[in-house]
Motif scaffolding. Structure first.
Motif, short mmCIF file in Angstrom:
data_model
loop_
_atom_site.label_atom_id
_atom_site.label_comp_id
_atom_site.label_asym_id
_atom_site.label_seq_id
_atom_site.Cartn_x
_atom_site.Cartn_y
_atom_site.Cartn_z
N ALA A 146 37.43 37.77 25.47
CA ALA A 146 38.82 38.16 25.22
C ALA A 146 39.05 38.37 23.73
N ALA A 147 38.44 37.53 22.91
CA ALA A 147 38.63 37.64 21.45
C ALA A 147 38.00 38.90 20.90
N PHE A 148 36.89 39.35 21.50
CA PHE A 148 36.16 40.49 20.95
C PHE A 148 36.24 41.74 21.82
N LYS A 149 37.04 41.71 22.88
CA LYS A 149 37.13 42.85 23.79
C LYS A 149 37.52 44.15 23.09
N PRO A 150 38.39 44.12 22.05
CA PRO A 150 38.73 45.38 21.38
C PRO A 150 37.52 46.13 20.82
N LEU A 151 36.41 45.43 20.60
CA LEU A 151 35.21 46.09 20.11
C LEU A 151 34.52 46.89 21.22
N ILE A 152 34.87 46.59 22.48
CA ILE A 152 34.13 47.14 23.60
C ILE A 152 34.85 48.32 24.24
N GLY A 153 36.16 48.23 24.37
CA GLY A 153 36.88 49.30 25.05
C GLY A 153 38.38 49.15 24.90
N PRO A 154 39.14 50.14 25.35
CA PRO A 154 40.60 50.13 25.21
C PRO A 154 41.26 49.22 26.23
N VAL A 155 41.06 47.94 26.08
CA VAL A 155 41.57 46.99 27.05
C VAL A 155 41.75 45.64 26.37
N GLY A 156 42.79 44.92 26.76
CA GLY A 156 43.00 43.57 26.29
C GLY A 156 42.91 42.61 27.45
N LEU A 157 42.57 41.37 27.17
CA LEU A 157 42.43 40.36 28.21
C LEU A 157 43.34 39.17 27.91
N ARG A 158 43.92 38.64 28.96
CA ARG A 158 44.70 37.42 28.84
C ARG A 158 44.05 36.39 29.76
N VAL A 159 43.52 35.32 29.16
CA VAL A 159 42.80 34.30 29.91
C VAL A 159 43.73 33.11 30.12
N THR A 160 43.93 32.73 31.37
CA THR A 160 44.80 31.61 31.71
C THR A 160 44.00 30.56 32.47
N VAL A 161 44.14 29.32 32.04
CA VAL A 161 43.46 28.21 32.71
C VAL A 161 44.51 27.19 33.12
N ASP A 162 44.53 26.84 34.41
CA ASP A 162 45.42 25.78 34.88
C ASP A 162 44.72 25.01 35.99
N HIS A 163 45.48 24.19 36.73
CA HIS A 163 44.85 23.33 37.73
C HIS A 163 44.24 24.14 38.88
N THR A 164 44.69 25.40 39.04
CA THR A 164 44.15 26.22 40.13
C THR A 164 42.85 26.90 39.73
N GLY A 165 42.58 27.00 38.44
CA GLY A 165 41.35 27.63 38.01
C GLY A 165 41.54 28.57 36.84
N LEU A 166 40.71 29.59 36.78
CA LEU A 166 40.66 30.55 35.67
C LEU A 166 41.13 31.92 36.16
N THR A 167 42.07 32.54 35.43
CA THR A 167 42.52 33.89 35.74
C THR A 167 42.32 34.77 34.51
N ILE A 168 41.71 35.93 34.72
CA ILE A 168 41.49 36.90 33.65
C ILE A 168 42.30 38.14 34.00
N ALA A 169 43.38 38.37 33.25
CA ALA A 169 44.25 39.52 33.48
C ALA A 169 43.91 40.62 32.48
#
Length: 333
Positions: free
Chosen positions: A99-122
């Protein structure tokens, strides 16, 4: 469209070869130079990047191509930021690093969320044309492939969602272990247990080798962007989460609200102007998708209620959202 450029790794050529897809024909369809892969990493604008994926989809003519790509992915096909992320302890850490380096790869941003249900990558895309459906499904398939390559286990997401979910297919459902469903964002989720599974590829010394160069390249990319550009990118991530305040955006950019306003004033704009412009462009794009009700669009734009969105849209266009949908006045402003 932004004029920023993003890297399409040379490993893409080997991946297409493994898939039995002609690189030359894809490039010709995309109106890109035939020798584009001849001199190392390929840089593309967002428009070129989208054209490449549209051309790949058309050339393959395979509704399950994203699944084939996911199954064909290997360490050799990954560029440095992703290869470096495989050196992480687990999927959660890898997601945060990518997520921190995604701008180097392509025109997309990532939002990483971690809670009791698990990991979500939007996944969040830049304003303008809608990204190719193949690119979106492949992004979700990539995370599934990364989890499996790192853990050497058949990890399945607990949920996969797209704002425009494709027609269900046995191959896609089998690959993800679940149907891709309609959602407010393009996202993939994993259980807390799977997100914490150790990566057998973990190599912290290799990460320490890669990280300084990746940070340098990211700093160069960010330095070339205006403050307004950075605010727009942050708003694309934060608005669907209901956050539109200058405090939230300044915090993400690691600036004080006062410093952020001062930098925007130096560019002859203001936070409120950038926020309004971003909301308008997103509103036009969302309204072009007739499956989205206006109440949901108001939510995605972080308005307190639908009436607030109606008033803002009428101020921008002189029309109600419904009238704009019926009149075709939805091209980006």
């Amino acid at each position: 469209m932004t004029a920023e450029r993003f890297t399409l790794d040379p490993g893409t050529r080997a991946l297409l070869h493994d898939l039995g897809i002609s690189v030359a024909r894809v490039l010709r369809r995309a109106r890109l130079p035939a020798g584009v892969f001849a001199h190392g990493p390929v840089t593309m604008t967002t428009e070129e990047y989208y054209r490449f994926w549209d051309a790949l989809d058309a050339e393959a003519a395979d509704p399950d191509l994203a699944v084939r790509i996911g199954r064909a992915l290997s360490v050799e096909a990954f560029n440095p930021p992703i290869f470096a992320a495989l050196c992480s302890a687990n999927l959660r850490t890898a997601a945060e690093r990518i997520a921190a380096f995604k701008p180097l790869i392509g025109p997309v941003g990532l939002r990483v969320t971690v809670d009791h249900t698990g990991l979500t990558i939007a996944v969040h895309w830049p304003g303008g044309p809608t990204p190719p459906p193949l690119l979106i499904v492949t992004e979700l398939a990539f995370w599934t492939a990364l989890a499996r390559i790192g853990t050497r286990r058949e990890v399945n997401p607990t949920r996969a969602a797209m704002r425009r979910a494709p027609r269900p297919s046995p191959a896609t459902t089998s690959y993800f272990g679940t149907r891709i469903r309609e959602g407010e964002t393009d996202a993939v989720s994993f259980s807390a247990e799977d997100a914490a599974l150790p990566f057998l590829t973990e190599d912290e010394s290799m990460w320490n080798f890669f990280a300084p160069e990746l940070r340098r390249r990211l700093s160069e990319l960010e330095a070339s962007a205006t403050t307004a550009d950075r605010v727009r990118a942050a708003l694309h991530e934060r608005l669907p989460a209901g956050e539109s305040s200058i405090d939230a955006i300044a915090g993400q950019l690691m600036l004080s609200p006062r410093t952020l306003q001062r930098q925007l004033q130096a560019e002859d704009t203001s936070y409120q102007a950038v926020l309004s412009d971003t909301r308008e462009k997103l509103a036009r794009r969302y309204l072009a998708d007739r499956t989205l009700p206006t109440s949901q669009i108001a939510y995605l734009l972080a308005y307190d209620d639908t009436n607030s969105f109606y008033r803002a849209f009428r101020r921008w266009t002189g029309l109600t959202p419904e009238a704009a949908r019926g009149s075709g006045h939805l091209s980006p402003a």
